[in-house]
Scaffold this motif. Sequence first.
Motif, short mmCIF file in Angstrom:
data_model
loop_
_atom_site.label_atom_id
_atom_site.label_comp_id
_atom_site.label_asym_id
_atom_site.label_seq_id
_atom_site.Cartn_x
_atom_site.Cartn_y
_atom_site.Cartn_z
N SER A 41 0.82 -1.20 0.00
CA SER A 41 0.00 0.00 0.00
C SER A 41 0.86 1.27 0.00
N VAL A 42 0.70 2.05 -1.06
CA VAL A 42 1.40 3.32 -1.19
C VAL A 42 0.33 4.39 -1.37
N GLY A 43 0.13 5.19 -0.36
CA GLY A 43 -0.93 6.19 -0.39
C GLY A 43 -0.50 7.49 -1.04
N LEU A 44 -1.50 8.30 -1.30
CA LEU A 44 -1.28 9.61 -1.90
C LEU A 44 -0.34 10.46 -1.04
N ARG A 45 -0.51 10.39 0.25
CA ARG A 45 0.34 11.18 1.16
C ARG A 45 1.81 10.82 0.98
N LYS A 46 2.10 9.53 0.80
CA LYS A 46 3.49 9.08 0.61
C LYS A 46 4.06 9.66 -0.68
N VAL A 47 3.28 9.61 -1.75
CA VAL A 47 3.73 10.17 -3.03
C VAL A 47 4.01 11.66 -2.87
N ARG A 48 3.15 12.35 -2.16
CA ARG A 48 3.35 13.79 -1.94
C ARG A 48 4.65 14.07 -1.19
N THR A 49 4.99 13.22 -0.24
CA THR A 49 6.26 13.44 0.49
C THR A 49 7.46 13.24 -0.43
N TRP A 50 7.33 12.33 -1.39
CA TRP A 50 8.42 12.10 -2.35
C TRP A 50 8.60 13.27 -3.30
N LEU A 51 7.51 13.98 -3.59
CA LEU A 51 7.57 15.09 -4.55
C LEU A 51 7.71 16.45 -3.89
N ALA A 52 7.67 16.48 -2.58
CA ALA A 52 7.76 17.75 -1.85
C ALA A 52 9.15 18.36 -1.96
N ASP A 53 9.18 19.67 -1.87
CA ASP A 53 10.45 20.40 -1.85
C ASP A 53 11.31 19.85 -0.71
N PRO A 54 12.57 19.54 -0.99
CA PRO A 54 13.45 18.98 0.04
C PRO A 54 13.60 19.86 1.28
N GLN A 55 13.28 21.14 1.16
CA GLN A 55 13.37 22.05 2.31
C GLN A 55 12.24 21.85 3.31
N ILE A 56 11.18 21.20 2.87
CA ILE A 56 10.03 20.95 3.74
C ILE A 56 10.35 19.75 4.64
N PRO A 57 10.17 19.89 5.93
CA PRO A 57 10.53 18.81 6.86
C PRO A 57 9.86 17.46 6.58
N SER A 58 8.66 17.48 6.03
CA SER A 58 7.95 16.22 5.78
C SER A 58 8.37 15.54 4.46
N SER A 59 9.24 16.17 3.69
CA SER A 59 9.64 15.57 2.41
C SER A 59 10.50 14.33 2.67
N ARG A 60 10.40 13.37 1.76
CA ARG A 60 11.15 12.12 1.86
C ARG A 60 11.75 11.78 0.51
N ASN A 61 12.80 10.99 0.55
CA ASN A 61 13.44 10.52 -0.66
C ASN A 61 12.55 9.48 -1.35
N CYS A 62 12.37 9.61 -2.64
CA CYS A 62 11.61 8.62 -3.40
C CYS A 62 12.50 7.39 -3.58
N PRO A 63 12.10 6.25 -3.04
CA PRO A 63 12.92 5.05 -3.15
C PRO A 63 12.95 4.51 -4.58
N ALA A 64 14.06 3.87 -4.92
CA ALA A 64 14.24 3.31 -6.26
C ALA A 64 13.14 2.30 -6.60
N TRP A 65 12.70 1.52 -5.61
CA TRP A 65 11.67 0.51 -5.88
C TRP A 65 10.36 1.15 -6.33
N ALA A 66 10.05 2.32 -5.80
CA ALA A 66 8.80 3.01 -6.18
C ALA A 66 8.91 3.53 -7.61
N LEU A 67 10.07 4.05 -7.94
CA LEU A 67 10.30 4.55 -9.30
C LEU A 67 10.22 3.41 -10.31
N THR A 68 10.82 2.28 -9.96
CA THR A 68 10.78 1.09 -10.82
C THR A 68 9.35 0.62 -11.01
N ALA A 69 8.58 0.59 -9.93
CA ALA A 69 7.18 0.16 -10.01
C ALA A 69 6.37 1.12 -10.87
N LEU A 70 6.62 2.42 -10.74
CA LEU A 70 5.90 3.41 -11.55
C LEU A 70 6.23 3.22 -13.03
#
Length: 81
Positions: A41-70
């Motif tokens: 399960s990968v929710g919308l909120r998780k995708v938003r954290t991957w696409l958020a500006d890195p300066q925002i504390p809630s931003s996260r690195n998009c893992p390679a597995w997610a990119l591969t799956a996309l």
Amino acid sequence: MDPEQKKEREKNQKEFRAILEKYGLTQKQASELITAETGQSVGLRKVRTWLADPQIPSSRNCPAWALTALKRGTKQLKPVD
């Protein structure tokens, strides 16, 4: 975060955004495709954290597995004009 991690983060985020744009996908559609491809399960909120500006504390690195799956999930789709 060391310079290599920062570079990888920027690369993955840029590639993720490019795929969304190429196929005209919403963030919600991307989360659904990734969930379908991985069975995890990968929710919308998780995708938003991957696409958020890195300066925002809630931003996260998009893992390679997610990119591969996309990428796998968009193989059947036609790019938008």
